[in-house]
Design a protein around this motif. Structure first.
Motif, short mmCIF file in Angstrom:
data_model
loop_
_atom_site.label_atom_id
_atom_site.label_comp_id
_atom_site.label_asym_id
_atom_site.label_seq_id
_atom_site.Cartn_x
_atom_site.Cartn_y
_atom_site.Cartn_z
N THR A 32 1.38 9.67 1.54
CA THR A 32 1.99 8.39 1.90
C THR A 32 2.01 8.14 3.41
O THR A 32 2.48 7.09 3.86
CB THR A 32 3.43 8.32 1.37
OG1 THR A 32 4.20 9.39 1.94
CG2 THR A 32 3.46 8.42 -0.14
N THR B 191 2.95 7.80 7.19
CA THR B 191 4.24 7.60 7.87
C THR B 191 5.22 6.78 7.04
O THR B 191 6.41 6.77 7.33
CB THR B 191 4.02 6.88 9.21
OG1 THR B 191 3.32 5.64 8.97
CG2 THR B 191 3.17 7.73 10.16
N TRP B 192 4.72 6.11 6.00
CA TRP B 192 5.59 5.27 5.17
C TRP B 192 6.75 6.06 4.58
O TRP B 192 7.90 5.62 4.58
CB TRP B 192 4.76 4.59 4.07
CG TRP B 192 5.59 3.80 3.12
CD1 TRP B 192 6.42 2.76 3.42
CD2 TRP B 192 5.70 4.01 1.70
NE1 TRP B 192 7.04 2.30 2.28
CE2 TRP B 192 6.61 3.04 1.21
CE3 TRP B 192 5.11 4.89 0.81
CZ2 TRP B 192 6.95 2.94 -0.14
CZ3 TRP B 192 5.44 4.79 -0.53
CH2 TRP B 192 6.34 3.84 -1.00
N GLU C 17 0.83 -1.20 0.00
CA GLU C 17 0.00 0.00 0.00
C GLU C 17 0.86 1.25 0.00
O GLU C 17 1.78 1.38 0.81
CB GLU C 17 -0.91 -0.01 1.23
CG GLU C 17 -1.90 1.14 1.27
CD GLU C 17 -2.84 1.06 2.46
OE1 GLU C 17 -3.05 2.11 3.11
OE2 GLU C 17 -3.36 -0.05 2.72
N ARG D 4 9.21 5.15 -3.92
CA ARG D 4 10.14 5.68 -2.92
C ARG D 4 11.25 6.52 -3.57
O ARG D 4 11.64 7.56 -3.05
CB ARG D 4 10.78 4.53 -2.13
CG ARG D 4 11.71 4.99 -1.00
CD ARG D 4 12.59 3.85 -0.51
NE ARG D 4 11.82 2.72 -0.05
CZ ARG D 4 11.30 2.61 1.18
NH1 ARG D 4 11.51 3.57 2.06
NH2 ARG D 4 10.61 1.55 1.52
N GLY E 241 -0.56 4.57 0.04
CA GLY E 241 -1.16 5.64 0.83
C GLY E 241 -2.57 5.93 0.38
O GLY E 241 -3.25 5.06 -0.16
N MET F 142 6.68 -0.30 -4.84
CA MET F 142 6.90 0.66 -3.75
C MET F 142 8.29 1.29 -3.85
O MET F 142 8.46 2.46 -3.54
CB MET F 142 6.70 -0.04 -2.40
CG MET F 142 5.28 -0.52 -2.17
SD MET F 142 5.00 -1.22 -0.54
CE MET F 142 5.00 0.27 0.48
#
Length: 258
Positions: A42, A44-45, A19, A78, A21, A74
């Motif tokens: 997003t 806290t990721w 996931e 990122r 967000g 992901m």
């Protein structure tokens, strides 16, 4: 089918492996009124970072699950370019995003042909804003004409003879992701009533003053059908609405503010 933009806010966005967000807003192209990006909070990721996900990265959407699947990992997200979503997203920013994800650019092609039976929209631009952008960038390619769905909410809607309300929401179709209508809250003028306005009926938009001008009279809007969020705007309903405002209104062309 159609969906209101606000009903999509908060939906989950999932990558191939997890996931990402929640949807916080959308960016649309003010040339074609087509959704170009989803803005993802997003959480806290990624330390509260917001990222832009191109519409073209979406997989097959399951509208019932309330989750958008994207054809990205992901790790790709990122490492994506860190774009400040509350500032103007330049063409250079877009190039970085599309190059990073290996996606084709949407500009330069007829990406959106609009609603059935309607001609493509002409650009709706604020001449002063465009000059300011040109002075800042010195390059036409740096101006993608992107607008935030969140920012445009609240813009005042003016008929040919006076104000009628403000933008409360939008209606998009789930095929091309076009913004078909603006939902207008008329509570200061017609308490408790909402109407819909097609971008094809817009004469001008003053981005600096946050005002939208439509080629309709207050009286015609007052006597038009009230917007009911529980009723789907099928093609026949749309035809009736266009016919009510005049058969030729679908051929209106937007004008640049002088």
């Amino acid at each position: 089918m159609q969906h209101s933009v606000n009903s999509l806010i908060g939906r989950t966005i999932s990558a191939k492996d997890g996931e990402l967000g929640k949807v916080s807003e959308f960016y649309f192209d003010d040339h074609t009124w087509t959704i170009r990006y989803l803005v993802v909070d997003t959480g806290t990721w990624l330390a509260e970072r917001k990222v832009l996900i191109p519409h073209s990265a979406l997989g097959l959407t399951d509208w019932e699950s309330k989750t958008f699947q994207v054809n990205l990992t992901m790790e790709q997200v990122r490492n994506s370019p860190d774009i400040e979503t509350k500032k103007t997203v330049s063409r250079q920013n877009e190039l970085e995003i599309f190059n990073h994800y290996g996606l084709p650019f949407y500009w330069g092609n007829v990406f959106n042909e609009g609603t059935v039976g309607m001609i493509p929209l002409e650009p709706i631009l604020d001449a002063n804003k465009e000059k300011e952008r040109a002075d800042l960038t010195q390059k036409a390619d740096d101006d993608p004409h992107l607008q935030s769905s969140e920012d445009v909410e609240g813009y005042h809607i003016n008929a040919s003879d006076g104000e009628i309300g403000h933008v409360e929401d939008y209606i998009i179709d789930d095929e091309k992701w076009n913004l078909l209508f603006l939902i207008v809250d008329t509570h200061n003028w017609l308490p408790g009533r909402k109407v819909i306005v097609s971008p094809h009926w817009i004469k001008q938009i003053d981005w600096s003053e946050e005002k939208v001008y439509v080629n309709l009279s207050q009286e015609s809007i007052k006597n038009s059908r009230e917007y009911d969020p529980d009723v789907q705007i099928i093609e026949d309903y749309e035809k009736v609405l266009f016919y009510y405002y005049g058969e030729d209104i679908k051929f209106m062309k937007s004008e640049v503010i002088k």
